[in-house]
Write a protein that holds these residues in place. Sequence first.
Motif, PDB file in Angstrom:
ATOM      1  N   GLY A 103       0.771  -1.228   0.000  1.00  0.00           N
ATOM      2  CA  GLY A 103       0.000   0.000   0.000  1.00  0.00           C
ATOM      3  C   GLY A 103       0.804   1.280   0.000  1.00  0.00           C
ATOM      4  N   ARG A 104       2.138   1.168  -0.032  1.00  0.00           N
ATOM      5  CA  ARG A 104       2.970   2.367   0.005  1.00  0.00           C
ATOM      6  C   ARG A 104       3.325   2.825  -1.417  1.00  0.00           C
ATOM      7  NH1 ARG A 104       6.597   2.893   4.364  1.00  0.00           N
ATOM      8  NH2 ARG A 104       5.807   1.884   6.260  1.00  0.00           N
ATOM      9  N   PRO A 105       3.316   4.122  -1.694  1.00  0.00           N
ATOM     10  CA  PRO A 105       3.882   4.608  -2.951  1.00  0.00           C
ATOM     11  C   PRO A 105       5.407   4.472  -2.926  1.00  0.00           C
ATOM     12  CG  PRO A 105       3.226   6.444  -1.566  1.00  0.00           C
ATOM     13  CD  PRO A 105       2.765   5.192  -0.864  1.00  0.00           C
ATOM     14  N   VAL A 106       6.011   4.375  -4.104  1.00  0.00           N
ATOM     15  CA  VAL A 106       7.461   4.180  -4.202  1.00  0.00           C
ATOM     16  C   VAL A 106       8.056   5.241  -5.118  1.00  0.00           C
ATOM     17  CG1 VAL A 106       9.313   2.612  -4.896  1.00  0.00           C
ATOM     18  CG2 VAL A 106       7.247   1.691  -3.827  1.00  0.00           C
ATOM     19  N   LEU A 107       9.055   5.945  -4.609  1.00  0.00           N
ATOM     20  CA  LEU A 107       9.844   6.896  -5.389  1.00  0.00           C
ATOM     21  C   LEU A 107      11.230   6.300  -5.550  1.00  0.00           C
ATOM     22  CD1 LEU A 107      10.097   9.762  -6.674  1.00  0.00           C
ATOM     23  CD2 LEU A 107      10.935  10.531  -4.435  1.00  0.00           C
ATOM     24  N   GLN A 108      11.617   6.028  -6.790  1.00  0.00           N
ATOM     25  CA  GLN A 108      12.875   5.337  -7.062  1.00  0.00           C
ATOM     26  C   GLN A 108      13.889   6.270  -7.709  1.00  0.00           C
ATOM     27  OE1 GLN A 108      13.670   3.682 -10.635  1.00  0.00           O
ATOM     28  NE2 GLN A 108      15.726   3.799  -9.758  1.00  0.00           N
ATOM     29  N   GLY A 122      12.288  15.200  -0.891  1.00  0.00           N
ATOM     30  CA  GLY A 122      11.119  15.366  -0.037  1.00  0.00           C
ATOM     31  C   GLY A 122       9.940  15.968  -0.795  1.00  0.00           C
ATOM     32  N   ALA A 123      10.231  16.948  -1.661  1.00  0.00           N
ATOM     33  CA  ALA A 123       9.168  17.558  -2.455  1.00  0.00           C
ATOM     34  C   ALA A 123       8.549  16.534  -3.408  1.00  0.00           C
ATOM     35  CB  ALA A 123       9.708  18.752  -3.229  1.00  0.00           C
ATOM     36  N   ALA A 124       9.407  15.691  -4.007  1.00  0.00           N
ATOM     37  CA  ALA A 124       8.900  14.665  -4.916  1.00  0.00           C
ATOM     38  C   ALA A 124       8.039  13.649  -4.173  1.00  0.00           C
ATOM     39  CB  ALA A 124      10.063  13.975  -5.614  1.00  0.00           C
ATOM     40  N   ALA A 125       8.476  13.249  -2.990  1.00  0.00           N
ATOM     41  CA  ALA A 125       7.703  12.283  -2.208  1.00  0.00           C
ATOM     42  C   ALA A 125       6.327  12.843  -1.849  1.00  0.00           C
ATOM     43  CB  ALA A 125       8.478  11.895  -0.951  1.00  0.00           C
ATOM     44  N   ARG A 126       6.285  14.118  -1.509  1.00  0.00           N
ATOM     45  CA  ARG A 126       4.988  14.722  -1.169  1.00  0.00           C
ATOM     46  C   ARG A 126       4.089  14.811  -2.402  1.00  0.00           C
ATOM     47  NH1 ARG A 126       8.561  17.804   1.925  1.00  0.00           N
ATOM     48  NH2 ARG A 126       8.623  19.485   0.381  1.00  0.00           N
ATOM     49  N   ARG A 127       4.651  15.141  -3.557  1.00  0.00           N
ATOM     50  CA  ARG A 127       3.852  15.227  -4.783  1.00  0.00           C
ATOM     51  C   ARG A 127       3.277  13.873  -5.161  1.00  0.00           C
ATOM     52  NH1 ARG A 127       6.715  17.776  -9.775  1.00  0.00           N
ATOM     53  NH2 ARG A 127       4.685  17.212 -10.642  1.00  0.00           N
ATOM     54  N   GLY A 130      -0.320  12.676  -4.385  1.00  0.00           N
ATOM     55  CA  GLY A 130      -1.473  13.088  -5.157  1.00  0.00           C
ATOM     56  C   GLY A 130      -1.331  12.872  -6.644  1.00  0.00           C
ATOM     57  N   ALA A 131      -0.415  12.000  -7.053  1.00  0.00           N
ATOM     58  CA  ALA A 131      -0.162  11.770  -8.474  1.00  0.00           C
ATOM     59  C   ALA A 131      -0.166  10.285  -8.772  1.00  0.00           C
ATOM     60  CB  ALA A 131       1.188  12.374  -8.870  1.00  0.00           C
ATOM     61  N   ASP A 132      -0.519   9.940 -10.015  1.00  0.00           N
ATOM     62  CA  ASP A 132      -0.382   8.545 -10.438  1.00  0.00           C
ATOM     63  C   ASP A 132       1.085   8.164 -10.536  1.00  0.00           C
ATOM     64  OD1 ASP A 132      -3.142   8.307 -10.734  1.00  0.00           O
ATOM     65  OD2 ASP A 132      -3.098   8.765 -12.873  1.00  0.00           O
ATOM     66  N   ALA A 133       1.852   9.047 -11.193  1.00  0.00           N
ATOM     67  CA  ALA A 133       3.256   8.754 -11.464  1.00  0.00           C
ATOM     68  C   ALA A 133       4.032  10.053 -11.611  1.00  0.00           C
ATOM     69  CB  ALA A 133       3.399   7.917 -12.735  1.00  0.00           C
ATOM     70  N   ARG A 149       2.536   5.712  -7.477  1.00  0.00           N
ATOM     71  CA  ARG A 149       1.659   5.570  -6.306  1.00  0.00           C
ATOM     72  C   ARG A 149       1.277   4.108  -6.115  1.00  0.00           C
ATOM     73  NH1 ARG A 149      -3.369   9.515  -5.970  1.00  0.00           N
ATOM     74  NH2 ARG A 149      -3.916   8.368  -7.869  1.00  0.00           N
ATOM     75  N   GLU A 150       1.093   3.379  -7.232  1.00  0.00           N
ATOM     76  CA  GLU A 150       0.881   1.933  -7.175  1.00  0.00           C
ATOM     77  C   GLU A 150       2.102   1.272  -7.810  1.00  0.00           C
ATOM     78  OE1 GLU A 150       0.742  -1.430  -6.756  1.00  0.00           O
ATOM     79  OE2 GLU A 150      -1.124  -0.665  -5.868  1.00  0.00           O
ATOM     80  N   PRO A 151       3.034   0.784  -6.997  1.00  0.00           N
ATOM     81  CA  PRO A 151       4.318   0.313  -7.532  1.00  0.00           C
ATOM     82  C   PRO A 151       4.224  -0.878  -8.468  1.00  0.00           C
ATOM     83  CG  PRO A 151       4.123  -0.174  -5.181  1.00  0.00           C
ATOM     84  CD  PRO A 151       3.000   0.737  -5.525  1.00  0.00           C
ATOM     85  N   ARG A 152       3.137  -1.614  -8.437  1.00  0.00           N
ATOM     86  CA  ARG A 152       3.044  -2.781  -9.310  1.00  0.00           C
ATOM     87  C   ARG A 152       2.938  -2.381 -10.782  1.00  0.00           C
ATOM     88  NH1 ARG A 152       2.859  -7.095  -6.024  1.00  0.00           N
ATOM     89  NH2 ARG A 152       2.038  -6.749  -3.919  1.00  0.00           N
ATOM     90  N   HIS A 153       2.654  -1.113 -11.061  1.00  0.00           N
ATOM     91  CA  HIS A 153       2.654  -0.651 -12.451  1.00  0.00           C
ATOM     92  C   HIS A 153       4.059  -0.648 -13.053  1.00  0.00           C
ATOM     93  CE1 HIS A 153      -1.524   0.310 -12.987  1.00  0.00           C
ATOM     94  NE2 HIS A 153      -1.560   1.117 -11.933  1.00  0.00           N
ATOM     95  N   ALA A 154       5.072  -0.857 -12.223  1.00  0.00           N
ATOM     96  CA  ALA A 154       6.441  -0.897 -12.736  1.00  0.00           C
ATOM     97  C   ALA A 154       6.679  -2.083 -13.665  1.00  0.00           C
ATOM     98  CB  ALA A 154       7.438  -0.935 -11.582  1.00  0.00           C
ATOM     99  N   THR A 155       5.768  -3.022 -13.732  1.00  0.00           N
ATOM    100  CA  THR A 155       5.926  -4.107 -14.701  1.00  0.00           C
ATOM    101  C   THR A 155       6.001  -3.558 -16.121  1.00  0.00           C
ATOM    102  OG1 THR A 155       3.511  -4.393 -14.736  1.00  0.00           O
ATOM    103  CG2 THR A 155       4.782  -5.843 -13.278  1.00  0.00           C
ATOM    104  N   ALA A 156       5.476  -2.361 -16.345  1.00  0.00           N
ATOM    105  CA  ALA A 156       5.559  -1.729 -17.666  1.00  0.00           C
ATOM    106  C   ALA A 156       7.000  -1.500 -18.096  1.00  0.00           C
ATOM    107  CB  ALA A 156       4.797  -0.401 -17.665  1.00  0.00           C
TER     108      ALA A 156
END
Length: 227
Positions: A103-108, A122-127, A130-133, A149-156
């Motif tokens: 359930g956690r968003p992931v910023l890589q 920190g600014a990117a993590a906060r954005r 409220g964003a899909d990607a 925000r949904e890390p499983r989309h990384a399969t793309a």
Amino acid sequence: MTVLLVVAKAPVPGAVKTRLCPPATPDQAARVAAAALRDTLAAVAATPGVTPVLALHGRLADGVAADALRTAVTGWTVLPQRGAGLGDRLAAAYADVAAAYPGRPVLQIGMDTPQVSPVLLGAAARRLAGADALLGPAVDGGWWSLGLREPRHATALRDVPMSTPLTGRRTVEALAARRLRVQPLPVLRDVDEWTDALAVAAMLPGSRFARQVHAVRPDPETVGTRR
């Protein structure tokens, strides 16, 4: 809370930053890579409100600055990378983080932009809340950061050609095909060639990265020559 995921390679001479050779030797290139990674880890550790995770290719014990790097990731979750190509490894890293932190968003981010700062991250993590990607374009056409925000989309990413001038565009297209709205992050220069190393080091006077870059004494006739 956002997971801040660093995807990196152990700084083993001959296995990292080979495009810095020449003018750097393989050992010097590995030390530049280790310094970039240490500066990146320090920026992540100083970013408030995130959970730091390292997805590592190789073993820190086999590379340079092993003790310092092990100390830098004390208390972090460290996951082994798995998969063949870079796209596979990135997708797997996101999947492993999703399993460990449901359930956690992931910023890589990677280890090629030691100029990242806690303010920027920190600014990117906060954005991302409220964003899909989010996608941070790189000067060379690739990207330095991807937030989902949904890390499983990384399969793309498995179908995106990596390390090309079109990687950034193709990544946006792959995410848009999943009906994700991709918001941009600032453009950064990542360190691939020696000219990149010099430019980024000039932005970071006194940093570990700059010290290791300036420790290399290049032959002017070989600067910019690729292996």
